[in-house]
Design a protein around this motif. Structure first.
Motif, short mmCIF file in Angstrom:
data_model
loop_
_atom_site.label_atom_id
_atom_site.label_comp_id
_atom_site.label_asym_id
_atom_site.label_seq_id
_atom_site.Cartn_x
_atom_site.Cartn_y
_atom_site.Cartn_z
N VAL A 47 35.04 -56.98 19.30
CA VAL A 47 35.30 -55.53 19.31
C VAL A 47 35.60 -55.08 20.72
O VAL A 47 36.52 -54.30 20.95
N ALA A 48 34.84 -55.58 21.68
CA ALA A 48 35.07 -55.23 23.08
C ALA A 48 36.48 -55.62 23.51
O ALA A 48 37.18 -54.84 24.17
N GLU A 55 31.45 -55.83 26.73
CA GLU A 55 30.43 -56.03 25.70
C GLU A 55 29.26 -55.07 25.94
O GLU A 55 28.69 -54.55 24.98
N ASP A 56 28.92 -54.85 27.19
CA ASP A 56 27.82 -53.93 27.51
C ASP A 56 28.13 -52.51 27.02
O ASP A 56 27.23 -51.81 26.55
N GLU A 57 29.37 -52.08 27.15
CA GLU A 57 29.74 -50.74 26.68
C GLU A 57 29.60 -50.64 25.17
O GLU A 57 29.09 -49.64 24.66
N ILE A 61 26.89 -48.26 23.06
CA ILE A 61 27.27 -47.33 21.99
C ILE A 61 26.44 -47.62 20.74
O ILE A 61 25.87 -46.71 20.15
N GLU A 62 26.36 -48.89 20.35
CA GLU A 62 25.63 -49.25 19.14
C GLU A 62 24.15 -48.93 19.23
O GLU A 62 23.50 -48.69 18.22
#
Length: 102
Positions: A47-48, A55-57, A61-62
């Motif tokens: 998804v990133a 991936e951290d972003e 969000i999740e």
């Protein structure tokens, strides 16, 4: 009206705390992203990459750590091949990503 001890009083109208609303919106946004990602069978890294984010972003969000903005919702919807749906309210389920109609 409700009773308090020996007299009846009308409780004050309770205004929702804007900070609590923002937290609930961020959690609903995170759940919507997670649900769509899982439905597509994608990992966070995928998804990133699709969204041009880290991936951290995506994880942030999740986890409910990012406030939903119109621009971010549109960006993620495009990456997830979906449309964004919103309903009134701020609870879980008030935001979701829906697959494009075939």
């Amino acid at each position: 009206m409700s009773g308090y001890h020996t007299r009846w009083v009308r409780p004050c109208e309770q205004v929702e705390d804007p900070e609590r609303i923002a937290i609930r919106e961020a959690l609903a946004f995170g759940k919507a992203l997670y649900d769509r990602r899982v439905a597509l069978g994608l990992g966070i890294a995928e998804v990133a990459e699709r969204a041009g984010m880290t991936e951290d972003e995506i994880e942030c969000i999740e986890e409910g750590g990012t406030a939903p903005t119109v621009a971010l919702l549109r960006h993620l919807a495009a990456a997830l091949d979906a449309d964004v749906r919103l309903t009134a309210g701020h609870d879980l389920g008030s935001v979701w990503f829906e697959a494009h109609a075939a």
